[in-house]
Design a protein around this motif. Structure first.
Motif, mmCIF file in Angstrom:
data_model
loop_
_atom_site.group_PDB
_atom_site.id
_atom_site.type_symbol
_atom_site.label_atom_id
_atom_site.label_comp_id
_atom_site.label_asym_id
_atom_site.label_seq_id
_atom_site.Cartn_x
_atom_site.Cartn_y
_atom_site.Cartn_z
ATOM 1 N N GLN A 42 0.819 -1.197 0.000
ATOM 2 C CA GLN A 42 0.000 0.000 0.000
ATOM 3 C C GLN A 42 0.861 1.259 0.000
ATOM 4 O O GLN A 42 0.510 2.270 -0.621
ATOM 5 C CB GLN A 42 -0.931 0.020 1.210
ATOM 6 C CG GLN A 42 -1.868 1.208 1.276
ATOM 7 C CD GLN A 42 -2.745 1.335 0.046
ATOM 8 O OE1 GLN A 42 -3.412 0.388 -0.339
ATOM 9 N NE2 GLN A 42 -2.734 2.501 -0.591
ATOM 10 N N ASP A 45 1.860 1.708 -3.504
ATOM 11 C CA ASP A 45 0.713 2.153 -4.303
ATOM 12 C C ASP A 45 0.400 3.627 -4.044
ATOM 13 O O ASP A 45 0.095 4.382 -4.972
ATOM 14 C CB ASP A 45 -0.519 1.303 -3.966
ATOM 15 C CG ASP A 45 -0.399 -0.122 -4.489
ATOM 16 O OD1 ASP A 45 0.459 -0.363 -5.364
ATOM 17 O OD2 ASP A 45 -1.163 -0.988 -4.015
ATOM 18 N N SER A 46 0.469 4.046 -2.778
ATOM 19 C CA SER A 46 0.165 5.438 -2.441
ATOM 20 C C SER A 46 1.202 6.384 -3.036
ATOM 21 O O SER A 46 0.861 7.461 -3.544
ATOM 22 C CB SER A 46 0.110 5.615 -0.922
ATOM 23 O OG SER A 46 -0.986 4.908 -0.367
ATOM 24 N N PHE A 49 0.548 6.522 -6.729
ATOM 25 C CA PHE A 49 -0.672 7.286 -6.972
ATOM 26 C C PHE A 49 -0.393 8.784 -6.896
ATOM 27 O O PHE A 49 -0.813 9.555 -7.758
ATOM 28 C CB PHE A 49 -1.744 6.896 -5.947
ATOM 29 C CG PHE A 49 -3.047 7.633 -6.107
ATOM 30 C CD1 PHE A 49 -4.072 7.090 -6.870
ATOM 31 C CD2 PHE A 49 -3.251 8.860 -5.489
ATOM 32 C CE1 PHE A 49 -5.279 7.766 -7.029
ATOM 33 C CE2 PHE A 49 -4.451 9.545 -5.647
ATOM 34 C CZ PHE A 49 -5.465 8.996 -6.415
ATOM 35 N N GLU A 240 -5.751 10.868 -0.478
ATOM 36 C CA GLU A 240 -6.781 10.409 -1.408
ATOM 37 C C GLU A 240 -6.573 8.941 -1.767
ATOM 38 O O GLU A 240 -7.535 8.165 -1.859
ATOM 39 C CB GLU A 240 -6.762 11.261 -2.668
ATOM 40 C CG GLU A 240 -7.864 10.879 -3.655
ATOM 41 C CD GLU A 240 -7.819 11.718 -4.916
ATOM 42 O OE1 GLU A 240 -8.813 11.694 -5.664
ATOM 43 O OE2 GLU A 240 -6.808 12.393 -5.153
ATOM 44 N N SER A 241 -5.320 8.548 -1.956
ATOM 45 C CA SER A 241 -5.045 7.147 -2.293
ATOM 46 C C SER A 241 -5.489 6.213 -1.176
ATOM 47 O O SER A 241 -5.992 5.111 -1.437
ATOM 48 C CB SER A 241 -3.546 6.963 -2.575
ATOM 49 O OG SER A 241 -2.786 7.000 -1.381
ATOM 50 N N ALA A 245 -8.354 3.263 -1.265
ATOM 51 C CA ALA A 245 -7.987 1.888 -0.943
ATOM 52 C C ALA A 245 -8.790 1.319 0.224
ATOM 53 O O ALA A 245 -9.106 0.121 0.240
ATOM 54 C CB ALA A 245 -6.488 1.822 -0.621
#
Length: 349
Positions: A42, A45-46, A49, A240-241, A245
């Motif tokens: 995560q 991913d963040s 993003f 926001e990410s 999620a």
């Protein structure tokens, strides 16, 4: 011990000042570090993003930074400020109309707003553009018409322009009473001297690069503005990410079913912190309307969420003084509820 020694900051004082100056970057780094400790995937991913979102916003950032820095270096900011004097109602109307058809999202509009306010454009005209811009743009109109129908798309466009007009007129009335004279936070632009007064005219030098002082001013303004916007938008996009999620879309939209005023009120309140962007929200709202949600609630949700999602609200908080931020949120709530109510009454007629 000399006076210079007494006045010189010690290592601890300098460290504290550095931490204050960099607290937003430190917050972003801390969030990613905690994420990495518990969920490395995560965290990655963040970070990705946020990086992609910044790249997508980069054209707007570069353009607005260049405009702001160039206007300050040439002295053209005085001309821009003077162009917005003498016809406040016309400027508000033009700002609302331009906002209703401009291709800016709620975060992408922030750097342009910073540039306009720093140039001395009155807050009333800027607020009209600021509120209307994130709700509708040409591509959003086409997609809204395809998903929710042409009537909904037209009504949403009118809601964007109407919200802009409402916000501009309210700010104009407050400004005439002496309030909101300095809308920008200290250190943004020139400290927020726009809005209520136009700076003293100075000669414009369009070929600013020929003078070392003007070149230096351009570079300093561009760098300061870029760093300020980058740090706040980075934090906003990371948050926001995480909302995307961790919070299922159905959790937000499930509360919007039913008929009457309650769903419109609920949709307005849920829409303000909504993490959904306008494009992602359309099919979800369309599905709920098909299952019986009041169309007015769908309108209120899309208007409120478009103007003041949490990432966008953070950017506004960083840019404007608390009273301007509170007014922005308040106008969004009132405008979203009014838009939903009027659309609901129109569909029932």
């Amino acid at each position: 011990m000399t006076d210079a020694t007494l006045s010189a900051p010690g290592p601890r004082s300098a460290l504290r000042q550095l931490c204050r100056d960099q607290r937003v970057w430190l917050t972003s780094a801390l969030i990613l570090a905690v994420l990495a400790a518990y969920d490395l995937g995560q965290a990655a991913d963040s970070a990705l993003f946020a990086g992609r979102a910044l790249l997508n916003t980069a054209p707007f950032l570069v353009l607005s930074i260049a405009i702001a820095a160039g206007a300050g270096a040439t002295g053209a900011d005085n001309l821009i400020a003077r162009a917005f004097t003498g016809a406040p109602f016309l400027m508000i109307a033009l700002g609302a109309l331009a906002g209703g058809i401009s291709p800016f999202c709620s975060c992408g509009v922030i750097p342009l707003i910073a540039a306009l306010l720093a140039m001395g454009v009155p807050l009333s005209a800027v607020m009209a553009f600021w509120l209307a811009s994130p709700i509708m743009d040409p591509s959003m109109f086409v997609l809204t018409a395809g998903v929710l129908g042409l009537d909904f798309a037209v009504a949403k466009t009118l809601a964007a322009i109407g919200l802009g007009l409402l916000g501009g007129l309210v700010v104009l009335l407050l400004s005439r009473s002496g309030a909101l004279a300095n809308p920008l936070r200290e250190g943004i632009g020139n400290g927020g001297c726009g809005g209520a007064r136009v700076r003293a005219p100075k000669p414009v030098v369009w070929r600013f690069w020929e003078e070392p002082e003007r070149r230096a001013k351009f570079a300093k303004t561009a760098l300061t503005t870029a760093l300020f916007l980058a740090k706040w938008l980075t934090l906003a996009f990371i948050l926001e990410s995480l909302m995307l999620a961790w919070i299922p879309a159905e959790t937000v939209t499930a509360a919007l079913g039913g008929e009457g005023l309650v769903p419109i009120v609920t949709a307005t309140l849920v829409g303000v912190p909504a993490y959904l962007n306008g494009y992602a929200a359309l099919p979800l709202v369309g599905g709920l309307i098909d299952r019986g949600m009041a169309p007015g609630a769908g309108m209120a949700f899309l208007v409120a969420g478009g103007v003041t999602s949490i990432p966008a609200a953070m950017a506004v908080w960083a840019l404007a003084k608390p009273q301007v931020f509170a007014l922005y949120i308040g106008l969004s709530l009132v405008g979203a509820f009014a838009s939903g109510l009027l659309f609901q009454l129109w569909t029932m007629a």
